[in-house]
Design an enzyme around this catalytic site. Structure first.
Site, short mmCIF file in Angstrom:
data_model
loop_
_atom_site.label_atom_id
_atom_site.label_comp_id
_atom_site.label_asym_id
_atom_site.label_seq_id
_atom_site.Cartn_x
_atom_site.Cartn_y
_atom_site.Cartn_z
N ALA A 15 -5.71 -16.53 10.78
CA ALA A 15 -5.87 -15.82 12.06
C ALA A 15 -7.31 -15.35 12.27
CB ALA A 15 -4.92 -14.64 12.11
N GLU A 41 0.06 -5.17 0.91
CA GLU A 41 0.81 -5.28 -0.33
C GLU A 41 1.96 -6.28 -0.15
OE1 GLU A 41 2.93 -1.74 -2.07
OE2 GLU A 41 0.98 -1.52 -3.02
N HIS A 56 5.68 0.48 -6.10
CA HIS A 56 6.03 0.92 -4.75
C HIS A 56 7.37 0.33 -4.32
CE1 HIS A 56 1.53 1.66 -3.79
NE2 HIS A 56 2.10 2.70 -4.35
N ARG A 67 -5.91 -15.10 6.86
CA ARG A 67 -7.15 -15.89 6.83
C ARG A 67 -7.16 -16.86 8.00
NH1 ARG A 67 -6.96 -17.72 1.64
NH2 ARG A 67 -8.22 -16.03 0.77
#
Lengths: 430, 614
Positions: free
Chosen positions: B295, B231, B273, B293
């Site tokens: 990594a 998130e 949240h 991505r």
């Protein structure tokens, strides 16, 4: 939620009580200040704070934004009469301010007026909080954009469970402070204890100085953890959380906040664009973000009318109240080009929220707004799962038929955000 | 159990809080998984110890309640999990309590709104002690075949649909609790299912983060691939990037960070949240997705193709022969809860009770269809309420007033009458309010207070049968029945009873029909000729006037007779006089009067020398 910015006025108010307490009286911290909004009775204020007429003053907006000097919103070394005029000219005016993060437009509503303090030294201090430790940042070169003199900043990490009094301030603070070292150490320790006990998550004084041997903060930026409000109610003493500058709440958003406060469930609403055609009525803090993502992804950012969520098994009555607020906003105006509007009643597969019950509230609200919904050409798309979802979905499908509102209904077998593209692909038309 | 496992099929947990529903869902899950023992060892409920009844399949079982974690551990030394449902105000404290025990290894903090500093301390202590915290602000998680935390994964049919009763090959972890169930669903539709799945919670500082669980999954040979949902906000996802660079994570990972829209929206929008807010460029969803991505994480283009990417990754592993076929168990049936079956219209049952006067099942209780707030607003008064509850009628004002008049008149008649006397004697014997007034009330009947009913009965009979007053008295005499409601100790025709006067005047003024009163007065004319104290007394007056009131309200003679037989008229006497009894009770208690003993000189002792032999 959680980390909330507070006014400079409130930060200084708390410091004036906390610092003498946590330093056993060694630090005196005077807060000669008043906060003025459009409703303030200036005559009364003047009687209660006679120093306003006797001292030279500083005035500035107190609305959670910095760089007030750069934005010509800092009025320094003026009389009470001058300050009143200056504020009157600006009160409730919309201005655009420039910050490091960009430009923001907003209304000036709150001004801080405090005693003007002639000074020479300007120090910088900030206390930041992190997962495993807190950090104190100090510099003798305050009063400027601190990033520009970051080399001058010294830092001290305080691990959790470590008492600040056990730390070595003599080596931490720069030598050049000389005889000031001791009082600054006392000041920082008291500030840190306040940060901990008052559940601050961020505090920056840039700059602070000394008058008659005691510290005076010329600026203060602070955030507190509002989750701690049940512990801090007394210390915070009726603390109000202002909205970020430029994001003043609409009456509808305030109404949802009220509903939210009444219950253990969660209800959130931010209106992004009242003219937008895509209105989200989404369950869940996580799912609601994904629905907004999807609308933006599909290239309809300008049409996204709101961000919002309801979760934590709200009662039928609360869901009804929340839905009504959204429906009211979305049916105020027809689309200027007569295109349909979309109500996305979305959500993941609930863990324990009763779908039938929450949908009953939604259906009640839709029934009440049926004429307006038809007038504004609203189509409804539903996707949801969880306890009693079959009953809930059936009820809302029947509602669409009964009321003659186009309503498409899907369950867990359909990908959660599929209804977004269904609505937009079919009739969205860029 | 290995270090990287949190639960196995023998795991047992304490539930902190009165959460029978959540516990029932756990037990239903256990039963579906065909666990041998229920996973709930007990409840920690500081408000009281004892038991809760829960279902284990079709059978009911009792689960103990303890006052403290320590108490629970004494009885259940094997339980090493606490699912903490304490509110945000007390969650940190009770979590600390569990953390300080030897036995508890894993704690799930459900509450949202636990102060950050408290959570940070808890997280640090737990790590130092090799313990695990999930949350706060989470629904928990699930380990198929082994253990389910509280309400995670929703209702039984969802658990069945997503095959969460048996392990698959995928380790899942999300930030959001609400989305975790959606995640299980997506994984179930695109792979052989979840091996374990958790939501770390949407706070700024969840006690354990995505990486903590991914590292566990990496070590677990049963987990072949990992799926995660991050998130916007915070930098926890970069630890995943680093772990991949450090080769600490090597298994295929499909991951998406939500909140890509945040940059397009005004800066101050706070998502649902607490942690979902970017404070710098690195915190944004876009930056995090890009870093992941780069990594080597399998990152979809958007949430839309999240499922497809999961499916592709799983199919690839399968093609490589890294995933074995699962032998599908057949989960047993969980009987549907009765309430659920009723809600779905699947069952019906006949009731044992019926109530036609009140309903307390709605949001506000009502009296015969009138909500109580309306009763107050519209000033029904005691008379109006008795009208609703006893008569089931919305009485006109004169009837309400008359009822209140009667209640006031009969409220007390001094300490010497049998009911008050009994109340006083009982109170003086040291008994409580209830016993004392009951001993008074039980004396009410045909001789004491009962004349109301009797008078109503007698005079009505006379009037109905068209008997002249004189004939009525003669007939009663023939039947050897004393006319009830006639005669007074002091009052006479020349010295009338004011109470009767008040009632009669009221009736004459307000009642549309007072024919029975007129009849009774004619009878009184006859009886007072014989003796001037044989007047219509208070009881008679009330009885007769109630009949007139009912007639005015258009009750039929038959209905009135039924009401008399039911003891309806005495009821007004009982309710009024009970007020007096209570007064006498309080009076005696205030005066601290001692035990009453009746004096010898007031008793005639006439005992025979010896009993008669038979």
């Amino acid at each position: 939620m959680a980390q909330k910015g507070i006014r400079e006025f409130d930060a200084k108010r708390m410091m004036s009580i906390a610092l003498p307490f946590y330093s056993n009286g060694k630090i005196k911290f005077e807060a000669k200040q008043v906060l003025i909004d459009a409703k303030t009775d200036l005559k009364k204020l003047e009687t209660e704070n006679p120093w306003l007429k006797d001292e030279q003053l500083v005035a500035k907006p107190d609305q959670l934004f910095g760089k007030r000097g750069l934005n010509n919103l800092l009025y320094v070394n003026k009389s009470w009469v001058e300050v009143q005029n200056w504020i009157n000219e600006r009160m409730n005016k919309t201005v655009e301010i420039t910050q490091t993060t960009g430009k923001t437009k907003g209304e000036l509503t709150n001004f801080l007026v405090e005693k003007f303090v002639p000074h020479e030294e300007e120090y910088y201090i900030a206390i930041t909080t992190h997962r495993d430790n807190d950090t104190i940042h100090f510099s003798t070169k305050g009063g400027v954009n601190i990033e520009e003199v970051w080399d001058s900043v010294v830092t001290l990490d305080i691990p959790l469970f470590k008492e600040i009094d056990e730390l070595d301030f003599a080596t931490f603070l720069p030598e050049e402070l000389n005889e000031k070292k001791e009082i600054i150490a006392e000041f920082i320790k008291a500030l840190y204890k306040m940060v901990v006990e008052y559940h601050f998550v961020y505090l920056e004084l840039n700059p602070f100085t000394f008058v008659d041997g005691y510290p005076v903060a010329l600026d203060a930026v602070a955030k507190v953890d509002d989750y701690a409000s049940f512990q801090c109610a007394e210390m915070w003493n009726n603390l109000k959380f202002p909205n970020p500058f430029g994001l003043e709440k609409t009456p509808e958003e305030e109404k949802v906040d009220e509903l939210d406060e009444r219950t253990g469930a969660s209800l959130k609403l931010t209106v992004l664009n009242p003219e937008g055609r895509i209105w989200n009525l989404v369950a869940g803090g996580g799912a609601s973000v994904i629905y907004a993502d999807t609308v933006v992804d599909l290239g309809f950012t300008n049409e996204l009318a709101n961000y919002g969520e309801y979760s934590g098994n709200p009662s039928t009555e609360l869901t009804y109240g929340y839905t009504k607020t959204v429906l009211d906003l979305m049916t105020r105006k027809k689309d200027s080009q007569g295109r349909p509007k979309f109500l996305l009643i979305g959500g993941g597969i609930a863990n324990f929220t009763d779908i039938a019950k929450t949908f009953t509230g939604i259906i009640q609200a839709v029934e009440e707004y049926v004429d307006k919904l038809k007038e504004t050409n609203v189509e409804i798309y539903v996707r949801r799962g969880g306890p009693n979802y079959r009953e809930g979905l059936k009820n809302i499908k029947d509602m669409g038929k009964r009321l003659g509102i186009p309503t498409e209904v899907y369950g867990p077998e359909t990908h959660m955000t599929k209804i977004v593209s269904m609505a937009l692909d079919k009739k969205g038309g860029k | 159990m290995k270090n990287y496992e949190l639960f196995d099929k023998n795991t047992r947990a304490f539930i902190y809080g009165q959460q029978q529903k959540a516990a029932q869902r756990m037990l239903d899950f256990d039963y579906l998984c065909q666990r041998e023992t229920p996973s709930v060892a007990g409840f920690i409920t500081p408000t009281g110890a004892g038991y809760y009844k829960l279902f284990w399949g079709t059978k009911e079982i009792s689960i103990p309640r303890y006052l403290t974690v320590e108490d629970g551990i004494k009885d259940n030394p094997d339980a090493d999990v606490m699912v903490n449902f304490a509110s945000e105000r007390s969650c940190a404290e009770s979590t600390m309590e569990a953390l300080d025990t030897q036995n508890i290894r894993t704690i799930i903090m459900i509450a949202e709104g636990v102060p950050q500093r408290d959570v940070r301390k808890i997280a640090k202590l737990a790590k130092e002690r090799g313990k695990w915290i999930i949350g706060p602000a989470t629904v928990g998680g699930i380990k198929p075949g082994c253990f389910k935390i509280g309400n995670a994964a929703g209702p039984v049919d969802n658990i069945k649909d997503t095959k969460l009763y048996r392990p698959g090959s995928v380790g899942f972890v999300s930030v959001s609790g609400g989305l975790s169930n959606e995640g299980y669903n997506i994984v179930a539709r695109n792979t052989d299912g979840i091996y374990e799945g958790y939501a770390v919670g949407g706070d700024v500082y969840p006690a354990t983060t995505l990486i903590d669980h991914l590292l566990r999954y990496e070590l677990n040979p049963n987990i072949k691939m990992m799926v995660s949902l991050g998130e916007v906000g915070g930098k926890d996802e970069y630890q995943i990037v680093q772990a991949i660079k450090d080769k600490k994570i090597t298994k295929p990972l499909v991951m998406w960070v939500t909140g890509t829209c945040a940059e397009m929206l005004p800066g101050g929008v706070q998502f649902g949240h607490a942690g979902a807010k970017a404070d710098s460029k690195d915190d944004t969803a876009k930056a995090k997705n890009a870093a992941l991505r780069e990594a080597g994480v399998i990152v979809p283009n958007s949430f839309e193709d999240y499922g497809e990417k999961i499916k592709m990754t799983f199919e690839k592993l399968k093609a490589e022969g890294k995933i074995e076929e699962i032998e599908e168990p057949t989960p047993p049936n969980i009987p549907m809860d009765y309430a659920q079956a009723v809600a779905e219209g699947l069952v019906r049952k006949s009731t044992n009770f019926i109530s036609t006067i009140t309903d307390e099942t709605g949001e506000i209780h009502d009296y015969c269809g009138v909500p109580i707030d309306q009763v107050i607003k519209e000033k029904y008064g005691i008379g109006g309420v008795l009208g609703l509850l006893w008569f089931k009628k919305d009485l006109p004002q004169y009837a309400r007033d008359f009822i209140e008049l009667v209640i006031q008149i009969v409220a007390d008649h001094g300490p010497a009458v049998s009911g008050a006397h009994n109340t006083i004697v009982t109170a003086r014997a040291g008994k409580g309010l209830i016993e004392s007034i009951i001993s008074g009330i039980v004396t009410i009947g045909p001789r004491f207070g009962g004349a109301v009913n009797g008078a109503a009965k007698h005079f009505s009979w006379g009037l109905e049968n068209g008997l002249e007053a004189r004939d009525f008295i003669t007939e009663m005499k023939k039947k050897n029945v004393r006319v009830q409601g006639i005669g007074h100790r002091i009052h006479s025709i020349d010295n009338p009873d004011e109470r009767c006067e008040v009632m009669m005047n009221f009736a004459k003024e307000h009642f549309p029909d007072h024919s029975l009163l007129d009849y009774a007065l004619k009878v009184q004319d006859v009886t007072t000729m014989k003796k001037n104290t044989l007047i219509l007394n208070v009881d008679g007056c009330i009885g007769v006037l109630f009949v007139d009131m009912l007639k005015s309200l258009k009750y039929s003679d038959k209905e009135i007779k039924e009401m008399i037989d039911m003891g309806f008229f005495n009821a007004f006497f009982i309710i009024g006089r009970t007020m007096g009894f209570m007064g006498h009770y309080f009076d005696q208690k205030r005066l601290k009067t001692p035990l009453y003993r009746h004096p010898w000189d007031d008793i005639l002792y006439d005992v025979p020398d010896k009993p008669e032999k038979v």
